[in-house]
Write an enzyme that holds these catalytic residues in place. Structure first.
Site, PDB file in Angstrom:
ATOM      1  N   HIS A   3       0.926  -1.285   0.065  1.00 44.50           N
ATOM      2  CA  HIS A   3       0.052  -0.085   0.090  1.00 44.50           C
ATOM      3  C   HIS A   3       0.870   1.399   0.040  1.00 44.50           C
ATOM      4  CE1 HIS A   3      -3.753   2.369   0.522  1.00 44.50           C
ATOM      5  NE2 HIS A   3      -2.976   2.879   1.535  1.00 44.50           N
ATOM      6  N   HIS A  40      -4.249   4.231  -3.746  1.00 52.80           N
ATOM      7  CA  HIS A  40      -3.094   3.215  -3.694  1.00 52.80           C
ATOM      8  C   HIS A  40      -2.599   3.408  -5.004  1.00 52.80           C
ATOM      9  CE1 HIS A  40      -2.247  -1.133  -2.847  1.00 52.80           C
ATOM     10  NE2 HIS A  40      -1.589  -0.843  -3.883  1.00 52.80           N
ATOM     11  N   HIS A  63      -1.256   3.384  -8.680  1.00 51.62           N
ATOM     12  CA  HIS A  63      -1.586   2.372  -9.601  1.00 51.62           C
ATOM     13  C   HIS A  63      -1.094   3.246 -11.146  1.00 51.62           C
ATOM     14  CE1 HIS A  63      -4.957   5.089  -8.556  1.00 51.62           C
ATOM     15  NE2 HIS A  63      -5.450   5.119  -9.757  1.00 51.62           N
TER      16      HIS A  63
HETATM   17  P1  AMP Z   1      -7.553   7.283 -10.447  1.00 49.14           P
HETATM   18  O1  AMP Z   1      -8.696   8.391 -10.846  1.00 49.14           O
HETATM   19  O2  AMP Z   1      -6.135   7.317 -11.133  1.00 49.14           O
HETATM   20  O3  AMP Z   1      -7.442   7.037  -9.070  1.00 49.14           O
HETATM   21  O4  AMP Z   1      -8.116   6.039 -11.250  1.00 49.14           O
HETATM   22  C1  AMP Z   1      -8.804   5.011 -10.342  1.00 49.14           C
HETATM   23  C2  AMP Z   1      -9.449   3.861 -11.428  1.00 49.14           C
HETATM   24  O5  AMP Z   1      -9.643   2.786 -10.550  1.00 49.14           O
HETATM   25  C3  AMP Z   1     -10.590   4.251 -12.216  1.00 49.14           C
HETATM   26  O6  AMP Z   1     -10.104   4.204 -13.493  1.00 49.14           O
HETATM   27  C4  AMP Z   1     -11.679   3.362 -11.893  1.00 49.14           C
HETATM   28  O7  AMP Z   1     -12.217   3.079 -12.784  1.00 49.14           O
HETATM   29  C5  AMP Z   1     -10.765   2.217 -11.212  1.00 49.14           C
HETATM   30  N1  AMP Z   1     -11.564   1.425 -10.259  1.00 49.14           N
HETATM   31  C6  AMP Z   1     -12.197   1.712  -9.162  1.00 49.14           C
HETATM   32  N2  AMP Z   1     -12.614   0.775  -8.505  1.00 49.14           N
HETATM   33  C7  AMP Z   1     -12.387  -0.539  -9.199  1.00 49.14           C
HETATM   34  C8  AMP Z   1     -12.502  -1.771  -9.129  1.00 49.14           C
HETATM   35  N3  AMP Z   1     -13.258  -2.352  -8.035  1.00 49.14           N
HETATM   36  N4  AMP Z   1     -11.784  -2.689  -9.930  1.00 49.14           N
HETATM   37  C9  AMP Z   1     -11.126  -2.274 -10.937  1.00 49.14           C
HETATM   38  N5  AMP Z   1     -11.009  -0.843 -11.330  1.00 49.14           N
HETATM   39  C10 AMP Z   1     -11.295   0.140 -10.233  1.00 49.14           C
HETATM   40 ZN    ZN Z   2      -4.011  -0.082  -0.678  1.00 49.63          ZN
END
Ligand code: AMP
Ligand code: ZN
Length: 114
Positions: free
Chosen positions: A46, A98, A100
């Site tokens: 995390h 988190h 990504h």
């Molecule tokens: P960000 O705006 O960079 O924080 O992007 C977060 C991303 O996480 C978005 O594109 C969401 O569609 C994706 N997201 C949120 N919840 C989930 C989930 N449970 N499984 C897969 N993707 C998710």
């Molecule tokens: Zn996390």
């Protein structure tokens, strides 16, 4: 982090479409794709955002890019091209706290995404 949605995905507490997993990295399909290919690649640790990366994280961050490269090939976008995006903080549009990396491709991307 017990209240982190991506930690819950790492711990298989909520489902996801996993495309790659090793001891330190997970890649899964974004639930709300903005392009035909939209994968999220994350460290299992995390780390909240780029702001929180420390020296000990360098190897996993580097390996994430190797995973991204391999996924881009597997998903057929290595030649056509793709974008790797990491939103950071409020102004960066980060919603999930988190770290990504979005791997986005499969269509010609506009200037603005996310
Ligand atoms: P960000 O705006 O960079 O924080 O992007 C977060 C991303 O996480 C978005 O594109 C969401 O569609 C994706 N997201 C949120 N919840 C989930 C989930 N449970 N499984 C897969 N993707 C998710
Ligand atoms: Zn996390």
């Amino acid at each position: 982090m017990s209240d982190c949605i991506f930690c819950k995905i790492v711990n298989k507490e909520i489902p996801s479409e996993i495309l790659y997993e090793d001891d330190n990295i997970l890649a899964f399909k974004d639930i709300n794709p903005v392009a035909p290919v939209h994968v999220l690649v994350i460290p299992k640790k995390h780390i909240i955002s780029v702001n929180d990366i420390i020296d000990q994280d360098v190897q996993v961050i580097g390996n994430i890019f190797v995973v991204i490269k391999k996924l881009a090939t597997q998903l057929g976008v290595a030649e056509s091209g793709y974008r790797v995006v990491t939103n950071t903080g409020k102004d960066g549009g980060q919603v999930v706290g988190h770290l990504h990396f979005h791997l986005i491709g499969g269509k010609e991307l506009g200037i603005k995404i996310g």
